[in-house]
Design an enzyme around this catalytic site. Structure first.
Site, mmCIF file in Angstrom:
data_model
loop_
_atom_site.group_PDB
_atom_site.id
_atom_site.type_symbol
_atom_site.label_atom_id
_atom_site.label_comp_id
_atom_site.label_asym_id
_atom_site.label_seq_id
_atom_site.Cartn_x
_atom_site.Cartn_y
_atom_site.Cartn_z
ATOM 1 C CG ASN A 104 -0.208 0.201 2.383
ATOM 2 O OD1 ASN A 104 0.644 -0.685 2.979
ATOM 3 N ND2 ASN A 104 -0.353 1.346 3.048
ATOM 4 C CB CYS A 105 1.039 4.401 -1.794
ATOM 5 S SG CYS A 105 -0.330 4.720 -2.585
ATOM 6 C CG MET A 106 0.685 8.542 1.452
ATOM 7 S SD MET A 106 1.017 8.514 3.208
ATOM 8 C CE MET A 106 -0.021 9.729 4.030
ATOM 9 N NE ARG A 111 -2.797 6.187 -6.189
ATOM 10 C CZ ARG A 111 -2.265 6.619 -7.155
ATOM 11 N NH1 ARG A 111 -1.787 5.672 -8.026
ATOM 12 N NH2 ARG A 111 -2.126 8.096 -7.098
ATOM 13 C CB CYS A 122 -4.841 1.912 1.516
ATOM 14 S SG CYS A 122 -3.707 3.119 2.324
#
Length: 485
Positions: free
Chosen positions: A25-27, A29, A71
């Site tokens: 995951n990112c911030m 997504r 996320c």
């Protein structure tokens, strides 16, 4: 829908557990690498409750936008299922697509076009895991600055004094060792031993570098910051390049080292061999590059000419989201970090943060037109994404509304440019990057205006971007286009 149910549904629509190579995951997504790209059901994924948007523009790779917090929880569920967090080392399998020539052409074409983007993305991937620390440190720095200005005699009150020092501790803990964190992450990215990368990063800032510089005559006693070699020279840029070189050295040594003595001699030989060219070549050269970048920023974003600042602010805010869509924004992370190390604040980010506010104004205009034309689906999507956009999380609006429609993505940027011009004209500066929208208030406390006035200017910039994003979209997008969206 619970996080467990959402995780299961996403997994089902990307081809099931057996089709997934890795998930992280990112911030906002969940990023998923798959074996068979043809098994991804884009339309069905977009309609899943809790999915705010979808990015599927590269074969074998899809990003599912579910929002901040969620996320990470979804990615953790996948991790608990045994799905690797990185494609490196995972079973990549073979694409089941019958049109393998088309897949190959698409991948090769992307590779040809993305060498620069890949380099910039590497910087982004190194720093993305550091973002929680960057944000925490920046917010604490902003709050400490605000406290000191709002209560000038805070040192005379034990409670306020303790609060100030706690906030300062959190900021200092990150900023003092940012090169160590960057080195650790770079070694993970380049396949080396992370602790060795962290050590190279930490060595960069130690006083022994000054001692070495004096011995070889590269130190400037009168102006230490102008020294060819000094502690901290090159900053994170030097660290990333130095650790990349270190990883090459480590792999070469390990391939020749007998197993029985590998753990003893490989680390020490790696560091000794790395540090000689790192200290005498990489640090001075990247120091010159970092100084050049800072000078460029000063000439444009910190110019004494207000017209230059306004033009720079407008172009930065207007072009930022197209840069994001093309993947070019990753390189800005390195520039932010260089500026933060050099000046203690970031002047580019406040202007670029206006881009999300332009999307908010555009979304409000589209929502009104959608109501008029009876497009209830679009209104529902905007209604779900708008609160996050106002807070500063723009991806649901971008990937769920404006980018799929096309034209609103650009009318929003044209409107956002006016807010960017204003905040850069007023010399608003941030203590970090990451938070934008209303969440960015407490990091917009740096610059020459003082914390309180800086926050007020930032809020005015947001309102300008809302209004101008609305106006450009209202007059630039026809109702029939909204009805057909």
């Amino acid at each position: 829908m619970t996080n467990q149910e959402l995780s299961s549904k996403i997994l089902e629509l990307v081809g099931g557990r057996g089709n997934v190579n890795s998930a992280t995951n990112c911030m906002t997504r969940v990023r998923i690498h798959v074996k068979d790209d043809g098994a991804i059901q884009d339309a069905a994924l977009k309609n899943v409750e809790g999915v705010l948007g979808l990015v599927h523009d590269n074969p074998g790779y899809v990003e599912v936008v579910v929002g901040p917090g969620k996320c990470r929880k979804v990615a953790d569920i996948y991790k608990d299922m045994g799905i690797p967090v990185s494609a490196e080392g995972a079973d990549t399998g073979v694409s089941a697509s019958s049109d393998w020539k088309a897949n190959k052409a698409a991948i090769k074409g992307a590779q040809k076009e993305s060498k620069v983007k890949a380099m910039l993305k590497t910087f982004g991937e190194i720093f993305v895991p550091l973002i929680p620390g960057v944000i925490a440190a920046g917010i604490c720095s902003g709050l400490a600055t605000l406290l000191a200005q709002a209560i000038p005699n805070y040192t005379e009150n034990a409670v306020w004094n303790i609060i100030y020092n706690l906030l300062s501790l959190i900021n200092t803990a990150f900023m003092t060792y940012i090169t160590a964190w960057a080195g650790y992450r770079a070694a993970e990215k380049f396949g080396g031993t992370p602790i060795l990368g962290g050590m190279v990063g930490m060595i960069t800032t130690l006083g022994n570098i000054d001692a070495i510089s004096k011995i070889v005559g590269l130190y400037n006693e009168a102006q230490p910051l102008d020294a060819i070699l000094r502690a901290g020279r090159g900053g994170v840029l030097a660290v990333v390049i130095g650790v990349w070189f270190m990883c090459k050295i480590e792999k070469a040594i390990r391939s020749k080292m007998p197993d029985a003595v590998d753990i003893c001699f490989t680390p020490i030989l790696t560091l000794i061999i790395t540090l000689i060219p790192y200290i005498f070549i990489v640090m001075p050269v990247t120091g010159l590059i970092s100084t050049g970048l800072c000078k460029l920023v000063e000439l444009v974003a910190m110019s004494t000419n207000p017209v230059v600042r306004m033009v720079a602010g407008y172009l930065g805010a207007a072009l930022f989201l197209p840069m994001v869509a093309m993947g070019m924004h990753h390189g800005l992370v390195a520039l932010y970090t260089v500026q933060l190390e050099a000046f203690g604040y970031v002047t580019l980010y406040p202007a670029l943060a206006m881009a999300g506010a332009g999307q908010v104004g555009a979304a409000i205009a589209l929502s009104i037109k959608a109501k008029r034309t009876g497009n209830h689906r679009l209104r529902q999507v905007i209604g779900g994404a708008l609160p996050a956009g106002i807070l500063g999380v723009g991806e649901p609006l971008i990937y769920g509304v404006t980018l799929p429609m096309g034209k609103p993505f650009f009318t929003a940027g044209l409107g956002a440019g006016f807010g960017g011009a204003f905040v850069m004209l007023m010399q608003v500066a941030a203590t970090t990057w990451g938070p934008s929208g209303l969440l960015g208030i407490f990091v917009m406390t740096a610059g020459p205006n003082g914390a309180i006035l800086s926050i007020i200017y930032f809020l005015i910039g947001l309102v300008i971007s809302y209004i101008m994003g609305f106006i450009f979209t209202w007059f630039g997008i026809k109702e029939q286009e909204v009805a057909a969206a």
